[in-house]
Design a protein around this motif. Structure first.
Motif, PDB file in Angstrom:
ATOM      1  N   ILE A 125      -1.364   2.145   4.419  1.00  0.00           N
ATOM      2  CA  ILE A 125      -2.356   3.006   5.068  1.00  0.00           C
ATOM      3  C   ILE A 125      -3.284   2.165   5.927  1.00  0.00           C
ATOM      4  O   ILE A 125      -3.576   2.468   7.076  1.00  0.00           O
ATOM      5  CB  ILE A 125      -3.185   3.783   4.018  1.00  0.00           C
ATOM      6  CG1 ILE A 125      -2.282   4.741   3.250  1.00  0.00           C
ATOM      7  CG2 ILE A 125      -4.334   4.547   4.675  1.00  0.00           C
ATOM      8  CD1 ILE A 125      -2.949   5.367   2.052  1.00  0.00           C
ATOM      9  N   TYR A 126      -3.695   1.018   5.350  1.00  0.00           N
ATOM     10  CA  TYR A 126      -4.606   0.137   6.054  1.00  0.00           C
ATOM     11  C   TYR A 126      -3.990  -0.360   7.355  1.00  0.00           C
ATOM     12  O   TYR A 126      -4.667  -0.535   8.361  1.00  0.00           O
ATOM     13  CB  TYR A 126      -4.967  -1.049   5.142  1.00  0.00           C
ATOM     14  CG  TYR A 126      -6.055  -1.903   5.696  1.00  0.00           C
ATOM     15  CD1 TYR A 126      -7.365  -1.415   5.750  1.00  0.00           C
ATOM     16  CD2 TYR A 126      -5.794  -3.178   6.162  1.00  0.00           C
ATOM     17  CE1 TYR A 126      -8.372  -2.186   6.265  1.00  0.00           C
ATOM     18  CE2 TYR A 126      -6.798  -3.956   6.689  1.00  0.00           C
ATOM     19  CZ  TYR A 126      -8.095  -3.459   6.737  1.00  0.00           C
ATOM     20  OH  TYR A 126      -9.097  -4.228   7.257  1.00  0.00           O
ATOM     21  N   ALA A 127      -2.655  -0.572   7.303  1.00  0.00           N
ATOM     22  CA  ALA A 127      -1.955  -1.052   8.503  1.00  0.00           C
ATOM     23  C   ALA A 127      -1.637   0.086   9.456  1.00  0.00           C
ATOM     24  O   ALA A 127      -0.967  -0.109  10.463  1.00  0.00           O
ATOM     25  CB  ALA A 127      -0.665  -1.759   8.100  1.00  0.00           C
ATOM     26  N   GLY A 128      -2.104   1.268   9.139  1.00  0.00           N
ATOM     27  CA  GLY A 128      -1.935   2.383  10.052  1.00  0.00           C
ATOM     28  C   GLY A 128      -0.593   3.095   9.934  1.00  0.00           C
ATOM     29  O   GLY A 128      -0.175   3.804  10.843  1.00  0.00           O
TER      30      GLY A 128
ATOM     31  N   THR B 196       7.066  -1.349   3.099  1.00  0.00           N
ATOM     32  CA  THR B 196       5.626  -1.554   2.908  1.00  0.00           C
ATOM     33  C   THR B 196       5.028  -0.402   2.107  1.00  0.00           C
ATOM     34  O   THR B 196       4.254  -0.614   1.177  1.00  0.00           O
ATOM     35  CB  THR B 196       4.915  -1.650   4.274  1.00  0.00           C
ATOM     36  OG1 THR B 196       5.663  -2.551   5.087  1.00  0.00           O
ATOM     37  CG2 THR B 196       3.508  -2.140   4.114  1.00  0.00           C
TER      38      THR B 196
ATOM     39  N   ASN C  38      -1.418   1.366  -0.265  1.00  0.00           N
ATOM     40  CA  ASN C  38      -2.757   1.172   0.295  1.00  0.00           C
ATOM     41  C   ASN C  38      -2.721   0.252   1.496  1.00  0.00           C
ATOM     42  O   ASN C  38      -3.350   0.510   2.522  1.00  0.00           O
ATOM     43  CB  ASN C  38      -3.695   0.611  -0.770  1.00  0.00           C
ATOM     44  CG  ASN C  38      -3.941   1.632  -1.861  1.00  0.00           C
ATOM     45  OD1 ASN C  38      -3.975   2.828  -1.582  1.00  0.00           O
ATOM     46  ND2 ASN C  38      -4.054   1.172  -3.101  1.00  0.00           N
ATOM     47  N   ALA C  39      -1.954  -0.829   1.356  1.00  0.00           N
ATOM     48  CA  ALA C  39      -1.804  -1.751   2.481  1.00  0.00           C
ATOM     49  C   ALA C  39      -1.166  -1.032   3.657  1.00  0.00           C
ATOM     50  O   ALA C  39      -1.525  -1.257   4.813  1.00  0.00           O
ATOM     51  CB  ALA C  39      -0.947  -2.944   2.067  1.00  0.00           C
TER      52      ALA C  39
ATOM     53  N   ASN D 200       3.283  -1.373  -1.347  1.00  0.00           N
ATOM     54  CA  ASN D 200       1.840  -1.212  -1.484  1.00  0.00           C
ATOM     55  C   ASN D 200       1.334  -0.131  -0.534  1.00  0.00           C
ATOM     56  O   ASN D 200       0.999  -0.397   0.622  1.00  0.00           O
ATOM     57  CB  ASN D 200       1.149  -2.545  -1.172  1.00  0.00           C
ATOM     58  CG  ASN D 200      -0.327  -2.494  -1.525  1.00  0.00           C
ATOM     59  OD1 ASN D 200      -0.920  -1.410  -1.614  1.00  0.00           O
ATOM     60  ND2 ASN D 200      -0.908  -3.656  -1.723  1.00  0.00           N
TER      61      ASN D 200
END
Lengths: 468, 349
Positions: free
Chosen positions: A334-337, A325, A331-332, A329
Motif C-alpha cells: 500500500i505504501y508503495a502505491g 509484494t 502494508n508495504a 507485506n
C-alpha cells in the motif's frame, strides 16, 4: 552462526543442499515412502509384500504398456491446479477452491466447445481454452473481491464456492447442456475442432494447413521470445562492460543493420516457416506415438508452457512483483502505491484461470465422451494443494512433484493388483508427505538438521488468520 | 552428523526402489478382473454384489479374482486397460456409466471376454462404436466378446410399489432416486405403477439426485418428501438412496431398499426396512462366469427378470408380522401377473 558458512570445502555441496529449499520436501517424501513401506510391512506381515507393492507401483506408473502415458495424463491437471494454488500463495492467498474453479472452467469450455461449431481448430481450440480459463477466473475472482471488500477470508469463501460450483455444474449437465440422445447424464460431445489432440493424432491433424499454420505461429512465438531474451542479455553484458569490448575491436562499432536490429523477428519468422512446412512432412514420415489406444494428449505441452508462463509472470514482470509484494507485506505494498484490491482479485483470477484450463483439458482431451459427465474430477484439486506446498510453490518444482503424484496415482492400481495392498496406502503416503512438509520441525528433528537456514519459508500464506 | 542421516535415507530409498523393480510373477490360472464404478467395492449395493458373484465363481472354479475401484469417470478406460494389459481373461465392468469405455476396450481386445452389468448396446446413430448401419452390436458391431447382464428393474420395482401402497397409512409413497439413468428410471416407474395398481388413489413422489454417493443429499430429499406425508420411502440410488432409508428410519416410518437385501448390508436401518427390491447381480455375474467356465458363453444380452428369478423382493424379516396377509396375497398376484405378462409396468425404454 557465522562459522557455518566457512565449512570445509568438501562439504560445500552438501551444505548447499541442506540450505536449499528442496531438502526438506525431499526428506519429507523419502520419510513418507519409508513409513509407507513400514505400514505395508506391518499390516501384511511380510517384507515380500512391500517389494511387490513398490514393484507394482513403479511398473504401473512407468514401465507397463501405456503406464508412463497414463501417469503423464494424471500429471497434467495436477500441474495446472498446483500452479493455480501456487499463484495464490505467492500473493498471500490460500485458494482451496481450485476444484470448483476446475468445474467452472470445464463447464464453460463445454459450452463453447459444443455451441460454436464449424470453426477451424486454430480458432476453436484456443477459444475453448480461453473460455475455460475465463470460467475459472471469474469464479475465483469472486472470493478475491469478497476478501478485499468485506474481509471474508478466502479459505472459507473458496471452499464454500466449491459446493456451489459442483451443484451448478450438476444442474447444467442434467439440464440445459444434457445430451438428450445419450441415456447417460452427460453433456453433448464437443466439436472435433475443439478437442485437445491426442499425440497419436498429431500427424493427421497437421495435414490440415490451418493446423500447421497454428503450430508455426506458436513455434515462431517461442523462437521470438528465446531470441529476444538472449539478445537482451547480450546487450546488458555489453552495456555493463563497454571498455572490454572496445579494447578488442580497435575501431568504433557500426550502427546495426536492419536485419540485426530485428534479429528476433527474423528468427521467429524463419523458425515459424520451417516448423509450419517441415513438421507436417516430418511427422508423416516418422512419429513415435503410434499406439491409437494411447490417451496421451498435447495438454502435456500446455502444462510445461503454463509452468514457464507462471515462472515468468511471477518472477519477471511488474505484475508478478506487485503480486508478490502484496503477498509478502500488504502494508508495504500500500505504501508503495500498489492497489490491494486489484492485486488480490488479479491473483485469484490468474489462479482460477489456470484451474479452469485444467478442467478444460480434461474435458477436451481425456474424457471418453469429450464431454462433461457427472462427477468429473475426484480430488485433483485437493491433492494439488499438497503438491504446491511440496514444490515450495516453484513452477518448475511443481512440474516434478506433479509428475510424482500423477505417477503414484496411476501406479496405485497395479500396486493393488500385484500385491493386494489397498491403493489407499498411496493417499496415506501423500498425507504423510503433506504433514511433514507443513510441519518442518518433525523432519529437522528426524534428520538432525539445524534450523539456522534463512529463506526457510514454506508456502503457507502470510494472510492465514491475518488480514491482507 | 546430519550428512549421515541424509545419506542413510537416500540409500534406503534407492535400495527399496531397486529391489522393488524385481517384483512381479505370473500364474496360469484363469484371471477375472472387476472394475467398479465410482461407488467402490463396498457400496453395500451393486458393486459389492457384483464382486460377491465374482468371488464366488473364483473360489468355485479356482480362478484369480481382483478388483479395481474407479475414482472418476475418466479412469474407466484406464482401469479396464490395467486388467487387459495384465493379461486378464475376463473383465467384468459394473454399471451403465461404463458403457462407452467397455465397448471401446472390447474392440481393442477382441480376445478378452467382457461382461457389463446394467448396460446393453444397441445400434445408435452417430455412435463411435456401433452406429446404426449395424444390425446387432454383439453380432456384427464388433462386440462379439461382450455379454450384457440386464435386469428388469421395473418388475421388481412394481412389487415394491405394491408392498409400499399396501402398508402406507397416508396413501403417499416416495422414491429417493439416484441419477436419472435407465436402471433407476425403471425402478421408479415400476414402483409408482405398482403403488397405483395396489391402490388407485395412491400418491407417488420421486426426486432424482444426480449422484450415487451422496447420502446427505438423499436424506435431505427423503425428509422433504416425508414432510409431504410420504410414509414409505424407496431408496433407489446406491448410497444416495441409503440416505432416504435413514430419513425414514429416523422418523420411524417404513423404507424399502434396493439392489441387494439391505437388511444385511445396511443393518443400521433394519427397523425401518420392510423389504428390498433386489437385483441379484451376484447371481447374474456368477451365472455368467459359470458359462465362461463351461466355455458355453456366447455374448449378447442376458436379461434377469421375475420369471427367471434374477430379480425379486427380499424377505420381510422383522416386518413379516406387520405386513398383512392381504398385502402378501396381492404381491403374489402381481408376481404371477408379471410372470404371465398380464400385468405391465408401463416402462417404455
Amino acid at each position: 552462526m557465522k562459522t557455518e558458512s566457512f565449512a570445509p570445502r568438501k562439504w560445500l555441496a552438501l551444505s548447499r543442499l541442506t540450505n536449499s529449499a528442496f531438502l526438506l520436501p525431499l526428506l519429507a517424501l523419502v520419510t513418507a515412502l519409508i513409513l509407507g513401506a513400514i505400514i505395508i510391512w506391518v499390516t501384511s506381515g511380510s517384507i515380500g509384500t512391500v517389494f511387490d507393492a513398490f514393484g507394482g507401483l513403479i511398473r504401473g506408473a512407468l514401465f507397463k504398456e501405456r503406464g508412463l502415458s497414463e501417469s503423464l495424463i494424471a500429471t497434467v491437471p495436477y500441474v495446472f491446479l498446483s500452479l493455480a494454488v501456487a499463484v495464490g500463495f505467492k500473493a498471500g492467498l490460500f485458494n482451496i477452491g481450485v476444484e470448483g474453479q476446475f468445474y467452472m472452467g470445464a463447464i464453460s469450455a463445454v459450452f463453447v466447445g459444443q455451441l460454436a461449431t464449424g470453426l477451424p481448430a486454430i480458432i476453436h481450440l484456443p477459444l475453448t481454452l480461453l473460455a475455460g480459463a475465463a470460467g475459472g477466473a471469474l469464479w475465483a475472482a469472486i472470493p478475491g473481491y469478497l476478501k478485499v471488500r468485506t474481509g471474508a477470508h478466502e479459505v472459507i469463501t473458496t471452499i464454500m464456492l466449491n459446493y456451489v460450483a459442483f451443484r451448478f455444474t450438476e444442474l447444467i449437465i442434467s439440464g440445459p447442456l444434457r445430451d438428450i440422445h445419450s441415456t447417460a447424464v452427460q453433456t453433448t460431445r464437443v466439436a472435433s475442432s475443439a478437442e485437445v489432440w491426442l499425440l497419436y493424432e498429431v500427424p493427421a491433424r497437421l495435414q490440415d494447413p490451418l493446423n500447421a499454420f497454428a503450430v508455426a505461429l506458436i513455434a515462431g512465438f517461442i523462437a521470438f521470445l528465446v531470441s529476444r531474451t538472449i539478445r537482451r542479455r547480450r546487450e546488458r553484458i555489453a552495456a555493463a562492460a563497454p571498455m572490454v569490448l572496445s579494447v578488442g575491436r580497435g575501431k568504433p562499432t557500426r550502427a546495426p543493420g536492419i536485419l540485426s536490429r530485428h534479429s528476433s523477428l527474423v528468427t521467429a519468422i524463419v523458425a515459424g516457416v520451417a516448423t509450419g512446412v517441415l513438421l507436417p512432412i516430418l511427422t508423416r514420415l516418422w512419429w513415435p506415438f503410434t499406439d491409437q489406444y494411447d490417451r496421451l494428449h498435447i495438454g502435456v505441452l500446455f502444462a510445461i508452457a503454463a509452468a514457464v508462463a507462471v515462472w515468468w509472470l511471477i518472477g519477471k514482470t511488474t505484475i508478478g512483483f506487485e503480486l508478490r509484494t502484496v503477498g509478502a507485506n500488504p502494508n508495504a505494498a500500500i505504501y508503495a502505491g500498489m492497489s490491494i484490491t486489484k492485486n488480490v482479485v488479479l491473483a485469484m483470477a490468474i489462479s482460477g484461470a489456470l484451474a479452469g484450463i485444467a478442467g478444460t483439458i480434461e474435458v477436451l482431451g481425456v474424457s471418453i465422451c469429450r464431454c462433461l459427465p457427472l462427477f468429473f474430477s475426484s480430488g485433483y484439486g485437493f491433492d494439488s494443494i499438497a503438491i504446491s506446498l511440496l514444490a515450495n510453490n516453484s513452477p518448475f518444482g511443481i512440474l516434478g512433484v506433479a509428475f510424482l503424484f500423477g505417477a503414484m496415482r496411476n501406479g496405485a492400481d497395479l500396486m493393488e493388483l500385484s500385491s493386494g495392498v489397498s491403493k489407499y496406502i498411496i493417499s496415506l503416503m501423500q498425507a504423510l508427505i503433506l504433514l511433514f512438509v507443513s510441519a518442518p520441525p518433525i523432519i529437522r528433528w528426524l534428520y538432525r538438521i539445524r534450523t539456522e537456514q534463512k529463506g526457510q519459508r514454506l508456502g503457507l500464506p502470510g494472510s492465514w488468520g491475518g488480514k491482507a | 552428523m546430519r550428512k549421515s542421516y541424509v545419506s542413510i535415507a537416500a540409500m534406503i530409498t534407492a535400495a527399496t526402489l531397486l529391489a522393488a523393480c524385481a517384483g512381479g510373477g505370473a500364474s496360469s490360472k484363469l484371471k477375472v478382473g472387476l472394475v467398479t464404478d465410482t461407488g467402490g467395492v463396498n457400496d453395500k449395493s451393486f458393486n459389492q454384489s457384483a464382486w460377491t458373484g465374482v468371488q464366488k465363481a473364483a473360489t468355485e472354479f479356482g480362478w484369480d479374482a481382483k478388483f479395481i475401484e474407479s475414482k472418476q469417470p475418466t479412469d474407466y478406460e484406464k482401469n479396464i486397460d490395467q486388467f487387459a494389459t495384465e493379461k486378464y481373461d475376463v473383465i467384468v465392468t459394473v454399471g451403465f456409466l461404463m458403457g462407452d469405455a467397455t465397448a471401446a476396450k472390447a474392440i481393442q481386445y477382441p480376445n478378452i471376454k467382457f461382461s457389463i452389468i446394467d448396460n446393453a448396446f444397441f445400434p445408435t446413430k452417430g455412435a463411435k462404436v456401433c452406429d446404426d448401419s449395424k444390425k446387432d452390436c454383439y453380432v456384427d458391431g464388433g462386440l462379439k466378446n461382450v455379454t450384457s447382464l440386464m435386469f428388469q428393474e421395473d418388475e421388481v420395482g412394481f412389487l415394491a410399489g405394491v408392498v409400499a401402497a399396501g402398508i402406507s397409512k397416508t396413501g403417499t409413497v416416495c422414491t429417493v432416486a439416484g441419477m436419472e439413468i435407465p436402471p433407476v428410471v425403471k425402478f421408479v416407474t415400476g414402483y409408482e405403477a405398482g403403488a397405483k395398481w395396489m391402490n388407485a388413489s395412491a400418491k407417488a413422489l420421486h426426486v432424482y439426485i444426480p449422484s450415487f454417493v451422496d447420502p446427505a443429499k438423499g436424506k435431505e430429499v427423503g425428509n422433504s418428501m416425508i414432510s409431504q406425508s410420504c410414509d414409505v420411502v424407496f431408496g433407489a440410488g446406491g448410497n444416495t438412496g441409503n440416505g432416504g432409508l435413514l430419513a425414514a428410519k429416523e422418523k420411524s416410518l417404513a423404507a424399502i431398499g434396493v439392489d441387494v437385501d439391505q437388511y444385511n448390508t445396511y443393518p443400521e436401518v433394519k427397523d425401518a426396512l420392510v423389504t428390498s427390491a433386489t437385483k441379484n447381480v451376484d447371481v447374474a455375474v456368477y451365472e455368467y462366469l459359470k458359462t465362461v467356465n463351461a466355455k458355453s458363453d456366447k455374448g449378447g444380452i442376458l436379461t434377469a427378470n421375475i420369471k427367471n428369478a434374477g430379480i425379486g423382493l427380499a424377505p420381510f424379516h422383522d416386518w413379516d408380522s406387520k405386513v398383512s396377509d392381504a398385502v402378501k396375497a396381492k404381491v403374489k398376484e402381481a408376481t404371477d401377473g408379471l410372470k404371465a405378462g398380464t400385468i405391465k409396468t408401463g416402462y417404455q425404454p
